[in-house]
Write an enzyme that holds these catalytic residues in place. Structure first.
Site: not given
Length: 345
Positions: A151, A181, A287
């Site tokens: 992402h 992911d 992230s």
């Protein structure tokens, strides 16, 4: 020279070597003076000497052959071990053997862990039609392979990476796996980077100390610490490119946990994976960054955070001590597929 010397000695000890017996008279002439001594052999022992020499020669040859075979086996094992940690171009890759990144005497020291691992964590800035996102990544090879979250780079038309020493590189997306992911990117014209040491996430226990390193809100190299607060948590993230983009300043980091949605709508297409739960502070920008154990080994890739805010405003989307990371063993098992382009779905 050895053979000649040996025959000379035989001749001195047995003057009649090589002659056939001539009868009782000759045998009597050569009988020993002391009758208690055993009589000489009827045949000369000279032919036995070469056989003894052959046995002595055969021993070292057999030993040398055995040593050569053993050396070949050890050499093959060594070559295999090196191959596992290098690419075909000889670039050293991230260790998968669990080597400690910090000295045993400093195990558990947040300062020592940060000093050892920070050079292996990068900041990622991705641009797409949906906007600009900021995330983090972990260096896998000295020539610029970096693992991050899907992402962070999903749908990106441009990816820029800044390393710990302040250098900036252009990167291309090598492969993505939206179901896990995960994404693999490659820095252009990079060399001499510091690969991370990958640990074993299956060995984690609740209560183990962990450290997180990333670039929350673009603050490069931020270090936080905590513990593993739970294992095998089901975390659901979006697989839609438009939803995956973590908009800088908008706090977008959409995921579901416990049947609730956080930091924006996850969209219609989602995937669920088992995550490591930690109370180390994570914020937008962490992230794709590193979750590290007390020995300085990467045991997770930070991927999501819990926030009680239902608003998409970044001012309401801070960390409340519930973060989630993809286990590093999941990354290891997916790495070959990512290098080949990933699943892409």
């Amino acid at each position: 020279m050895t053979e000649s010397s040996f025959r000379s000695g035989d001749h001195e000890q047995h003057p009649q070597a090589g002659r056939a017996p001539q009868g009782p008279a000759e045998t009597h002439l050569h009988a020993p003076v002391n009758p208690e001594w055993p009589p000489p052999p009827p045949y000369a022992p000279a032919p036995q000497a070469p056989a003894a020499r052959r046995r002595r020669t055969r021993g070292p040859v057999t030993l040398l052959a055995a040593v050569a075979i053993a050396a070949a086996a050890v050499g093959g094992g060594t070559a295999y071990g090196i191959q596992e940690l290098t690419h075909s171009d000889g670039t050293v890759a991230a260790s998968t053997t669990g080597a400690d990144a910090v000295p045993a005497a400093k195990k558990g020291s947040v300062a020592a862990i940060a000093a050892a691992v920070s050079p292996s964590v990068v900041e990622i800035n991705a641009t797409s039609n949906a906007g600009r996102s900021t995330g983090s990544g972990v260096i896998l090879t000295g020539d610029g392979e970096v693992v991050t979250n899907n992402h962070v780079v999903s749908g990106a038309s441009s990816v820029k990476v800044r390393t710990h020493d302040g250098k900036t590189y252009t990167a291309r997306v090598v492969g993505t796996d939206s179901k896990k992911d995960l994404a693999l990117i490659k820095l252009e014209n990079a060399s001499g980077l510091s690969p991370a040491s990958l640990g074993d996430s299956d060995a984690l226990q609740v209560g183990d100390q962990v450290v997180a390193i990333g670039s929350p809100e673009g603050l490069t190299g931020t270090v936080t610490s905590g513990i593993v607060s739970a294992l095998h948590r089901d975390v659901t993230v979006s697989t839609d490119e438009g939803q995956q983009q973590q908009q800088q300043g908008d706090g977008g980091w959409p995921f579901e946990f416990g049947g609730r949605q956080f930091n924006g709508d996850t969209g219609d297409s989602t995937t669920t994976y088992k995550a490591i739960q930690t109370d180390a502070s994570l914020n937008p920008g962490n992230s794709g960054g590193a979750l590290i154990n007390a020995s300085g080994q990467i045991i997770g890739i930070n991927s999501a955070m819990f926030s009680s805010a239902t608003s998409s405003s970044s001012s309401d989307a801070g960390s409340v001590g519930l973060g989630f990371a993809i286990p590093i063993n999941t990354v290891k098992s997916d790495l070959a597929a990512l290098r080949a382009g990933g699943s892409g779905d």
